[in-house]
Design a protein around this motif. Sequence first.
Motif, PDB file in Angstrom:
ATOM      1  N   SER A 101       4.088 -68.091  41.034  1.00  0.00           N
ATOM      2  CA  SER A 101       4.245 -68.123  39.585  1.00  0.00           C
ATOM      3  C   SER A 101       5.687 -68.430  39.199  1.00  0.00           C
ATOM      4  O   SER A 101       6.601 -68.388  40.020  1.00  0.00           O
ATOM      5  CB  SER A 101       3.792 -66.799  38.974  1.00  0.00           C
ATOM      6  OG  SER A 101       4.505 -65.721  39.543  1.00  0.00           O
ATOM      7  N   SER A 102       5.878 -68.727  37.943  1.00  0.00           N
ATOM      8  CA  SER A 102       7.170 -69.195  37.430  1.00  0.00           C
ATOM      9  C   SER A 102       8.293 -68.190  37.714  1.00  0.00           C
ATOM     10  O   SER A 102       8.105 -66.979  37.617  1.00  0.00           O
ATOM     11  CB  SER A 102       7.060 -69.431  35.921  1.00  0.00           C
ATOM     12  OG  SER A 102       8.295 -69.816  35.373  1.00  0.00           O
ATOM     13  N   GLY A 103       9.465 -68.745  38.058  1.00  0.00           N
ATOM     14  CA  GLY A 103      10.653 -67.926  38.276  1.00  0.00           C
ATOM     15  C   GLY A 103      10.840 -67.438  39.690  1.00  0.00           C
ATOM     16  O   GLY A 103      11.795 -66.714  39.976  1.00  0.00           O
ATOM     17  N   ALA A 104       9.957 -67.836  40.608  1.00  0.00           N
ATOM     18  CA  ALA A 104      10.016 -67.334  41.987  1.00  0.00           C
ATOM     19  C   ALA A 104      11.099 -68.049  42.791  1.00  0.00           C
ATOM     20  O   ALA A 104      11.337 -69.247  42.626  1.00  0.00           O
ATOM     21  CB  ALA A 104       8.670 -67.511  42.667  1.00  0.00           C
ATOM     22  N   THR A 105      11.739 -67.297  43.675  1.00  0.00           N
ATOM     23  CA  THR A 105      12.660 -67.840  44.674  1.00  0.00           C
ATOM     24  C   THR A 105      12.069 -67.587  46.046  1.00  0.00           C
ATOM     25  O   THR A 105      11.826 -66.436  46.423  1.00  0.00           O
ATOM     26  CB  THR A 105      14.045 -67.178  44.575  1.00  0.00           C
ATOM     27  OG1 THR A 105      14.589 -67.407  43.269  1.00  0.00           O
ATOM     28  CG2 THR A 105      14.988 -67.754  45.613  1.00  0.00           C
ATOM     29  N   VAL A 106      11.818 -68.666  46.799  1.00  0.00           N
ATOM     30  CA  VAL A 106      11.141 -68.563  48.086  1.00  0.00           C
ATOM     31  C   VAL A 106      12.147 -68.775  49.212  1.00  0.00           C
ATOM     32  O   VAL A 106      12.926 -69.741  49.182  1.00  0.00           O
ATOM     33  CB  VAL A 106       9.999 -69.588  48.199  1.00  0.00           C
ATOM     34  CG1 VAL A 106       9.297 -69.471  49.545  1.00  0.00           C
ATOM     35  CG2 VAL A 106       9.002 -69.403  47.058  1.00  0.00           C
ATOM     36  N   ASN A 107      12.125 -67.877  50.198  1.00  0.00           N
ATOM     37  CA  ASN A 107      13.008 -67.986  51.362  1.00  0.00           C
ATOM     38  C   ASN A 107      12.191 -67.791  52.629  1.00  0.00           C
ATOM     39  O   ASN A 107      11.452 -66.807  52.755  1.00  0.00           O
ATOM     40  CB  ASN A 107      14.122 -66.926  51.312  1.00  0.00           C
ATOM     41  CG  ASN A 107      15.077 -67.145  50.154  1.00  0.00           C
ATOM     42  OD1 ASN A 107      15.724 -68.175  50.061  1.00  0.00           O
ATOM     43  ND2 ASN A 107      15.155 -66.163  49.267  1.00  0.00           N
ATOM     44  N   GLU A 108      12.319 -68.732  53.560  1.00  0.00           N
ATOM     45  CA  GLU A 108      11.681 -68.607  54.862  1.00  0.00           C
ATOM     46  C   GLU A 108      12.697 -68.022  55.838  1.00  0.00           C
ATOM     47  O   GLU A 108      13.736 -68.622  56.099  1.00  0.00           O
ATOM     48  CB  GLU A 108      11.167 -69.960  55.341  1.00  0.00           C
ATOM     49  CG  GLU A 108      10.060 -70.531  54.452  1.00  0.00           C
ATOM     50  CD  GLU A 108       9.509 -71.838  54.978  1.00  0.00           C
ATOM     51  OE1 GLU A 108      10.055 -72.336  55.998  1.00  0.00           O
ATOM     52  OE2 GLU A 108       8.553 -72.362  54.393  1.00  0.00           O
ATOM     53  N   GLU A 109      12.399 -66.841  56.361  1.00  0.00           N
ATOM     54  CA  GLU A 109      13.339 -66.124  57.212  1.00  0.00           C
ATOM     55  C   GLU A 109      13.243 -66.598  58.660  1.00  0.00           C
ATOM     56  O   GLU A 109      12.256 -67.214  59.071  1.00  0.00           O
ATOM     57  CB  GLU A 109      13.062 -64.611  57.135  1.00  0.00           C
ATOM     58  CG  GLU A 109      13.007 -64.055  55.717  1.00  0.00           C
ATOM     59  CD  GLU A 109      14.329 -64.180  54.977  1.00  0.00           C
ATOM     60  OE1 GLU A 109      15.370 -64.355  55.642  1.00  0.00           O
ATOM     61  OE2 GLU A 109      14.322 -64.095  53.740  1.00  0.00           O
ATOM     62  N   LYS A 110      14.283 -66.302  59.453  1.00  0.00           N
ATOM     63  CA  LYS A 110      14.326 -66.733  60.851  1.00  0.00           C
ATOM     64  C   LYS A 110      13.256 -66.054  61.698  1.00  0.00           C
ATOM     65  O   LYS A 110      12.847 -66.587  62.727  1.00  0.00           O
ATOM     66  CB  LYS A 110      15.715 -66.448  61.435  1.00  0.00           C
ATOM     67  CG  LYS A 110      16.832 -67.282  60.811  1.00  0.00           C
ATOM     68  CD  LYS A 110      18.177 -66.973  61.459  1.00  0.00           C
ATOM     69  CE  LYS A 110      19.289 -67.818  60.846  1.00  0.00           C
ATOM     70  NZ  LYS A 110      20.613 -67.516  61.454  1.00  0.00           N
ATOM     71  N   ASN A 111      12.817 -64.871  61.305  1.00  0.00           N
ATOM     72  CA  ASN A 111      11.809 -64.158  62.081  1.00  0.00           C
ATOM     73  C   ASN A 111      10.383 -64.615  61.776  1.00  0.00           C
ATOM     74  O   ASN A 111       9.414 -64.035  62.269  1.00  0.00           O
ATOM     75  CB  ASN A 111      11.918 -62.650  61.851  1.00  0.00           C
ATOM     76  CG  ASN A 111      11.713 -62.273  60.388  1.00  0.00           C
ATOM     77  OD1 ASN A 111      11.433 -63.115  59.530  1.00  0.00           O
ATOM     78  ND2 ASN A 111      11.852 -60.987  60.094  1.00  0.00           N
ATOM     79  N   GLY A 112      10.244 -65.663  60.943  1.00  0.00           N
ATOM     80  CA  GLY A 112       8.929 -66.206  60.641  1.00  0.00           C
ATOM     81  C   GLY A 112       8.305 -65.674  59.375  1.00  0.00           C
ATOM     82  O   GLY A 112       7.271 -66.192  58.929  1.00  0.00           O
ATOM     83  N   THR A 113       8.874 -64.635  58.779  1.00  0.00           N
ATOM     84  CA  THR A 113       8.352 -64.104  57.527  1.00  0.00           C
ATOM     85  C   THR A 113       8.845 -64.940  56.346  1.00  0.00           C
ATOM     86  O   THR A 113       9.790 -65.722  56.464  1.00  0.00           O
ATOM     87  CB  THR A 113       8.761 -62.643  57.332  1.00  0.00           C
ATOM     88  OG1 THR A 113      10.199 -62.567  57.236  1.00  0.00           O
ATOM     89  CG2 THR A 113       8.297 -61.788  58.497  1.00  0.00           C
ATOM     90  N   THR A 114       8.195 -64.754  55.221  1.00  0.00           N
ATOM     91  CA  THR A 114       8.574 -65.441  53.988  1.00  0.00           C
ATOM     92  C   THR A 114       8.760 -64.408  52.890  1.00  0.00           C
ATOM     93  O   THR A 114       7.913 -63.526  52.710  1.00  0.00           O
ATOM     94  CB  THR A 114       7.496 -66.451  53.561  1.00  0.00           C
ATOM     95  OG1 THR A 114       7.330 -67.440  54.583  1.00  0.00           O
ATOM     96  CG2 THR A 114       7.889 -67.156  52.262  1.00  0.00           C
ATOM     97  N   THR A 115       9.869 -64.494  52.155  1.00  0.00           N
ATOM     98  CA  THR A 115      10.096 -63.599  51.022  1.00  0.00           C
ATOM     99  C   THR A 115      10.055 -64.405  49.733  1.00  0.00           C
ATOM    100  O   THR A 115      10.588 -65.521  49.657  1.00  0.00           O
ATOM    101  CB  THR A 115      11.449 -62.871  51.134  1.00  0.00           C
ATOM    102  OG1 THR A 115      12.503 -63.830  51.204  1.00  0.00           O
ATOM    103  CG2 THR A 115      11.484 -61.994  52.363  1.00  0.00           C
ATOM    104  N   VAL A 116       9.415 -63.831  48.729  1.00  0.00           N
ATOM    105  CA  VAL A 116       9.325 -64.436  47.401  1.00  0.00           C
ATOM    106  C   VAL A 116       9.850 -63.410  46.410  1.00  0.00           C
ATOM    107  O   VAL A 116       9.369 -62.269  46.387  1.00  0.00           O
ATOM    108  CB  VAL A 116       7.873 -64.831  47.052  1.00  0.00           C
ATOM    109  CG1 VAL A 116       7.847 -65.655  45.768  1.00  0.00           C
ATOM    110  CG2 VAL A 116       7.225 -65.597  48.201  1.00  0.00           C
ATOM    111  N   GLN A 117      10.842 -63.799  45.616  1.00  0.00           N
ATOM    112  CA  GLN A 117      11.513 -62.849  44.728  1.00  0.00           C
ATOM    113  C   GLN A 117      11.473 -63.318  43.279  1.00  0.00           C
ATOM    114  O   GLN A 117      11.552 -64.519  42.993  1.00  0.00           O
ATOM    115  CB  GLN A 117      12.966 -62.653  45.164  1.00  0.00           C
ATOM    116  CG  GLN A 117      13.105 -62.059  46.565  1.00  0.00           C
ATOM    117  CD  GLN A 117      14.559 -61.975  47.008  1.00  0.00           C
ATOM    118  OE1 GLN A 117      15.325 -62.923  46.853  1.00  0.00           O
ATOM    119  NE2 GLN A 117      14.957 -60.816  47.546  1.00  0.00           N
TER     120      GLN A 117
END
Length: 215
Positions: free
Chosen positions: A144-160
Amino acid sequence: MSIPDRDRGHRAGLALCLALIIALAGPVSALNATVEVLPGGDAYQGAVTLVNESEYSFWMAGPLGETLPLEVKNVTISGECGTNCTYSWKDKNTVSFQQGNATIRYEADIKNRDLQVLMTDPSNLTVTLPEGLSVSNPLLGWTSSGATVNEEKNGTTTVQWENTRFAEVRYYDPGQERLLYIFGSIWVTVAVVLLFPYLLLRRQKPPEIPPPEDP
């Protein structure tokens, strides 16, 4: 494959309805919220930090933008009241506890790998996807709008998100992405087979017509 216009209209209407409902709801001072999607993608663990509160209600967004009670399990509360605070259920989706600063942890199910989080007060929200789940392919994933997506080195993904009341994450696994590529390859092959005879005919020179014989 783009999102159909009717889906965009539905999401816009959903956001408007949620904004109106939340504006009329009572304030809850949620400073931060975290959601960790569990392996498999069918459930998540959530945590909400509250300031000087004595109760909290669990809500979800309905198909028409209405707020519906969210079914949760394994609820625990910690904070000024201790590491494992006593609480009671005021109704089927509201817990009551000793007033003060507290962190509420809980678990809830996810349907069709479409995570939706509804807050009743602007919150900083972080969603963590385990290794093997992703949102990077726009044909399969969506945030959804306003999200910041980061793919981490350990394979996880964070969405803020910052200061949000509603967040949505649609994610997928490698199997779904492979199926997308397989079907895409099939359609490309079919298109080439159908277009090749047409292109071949266009490249052929038209037959020459002999001049008429003199009488």
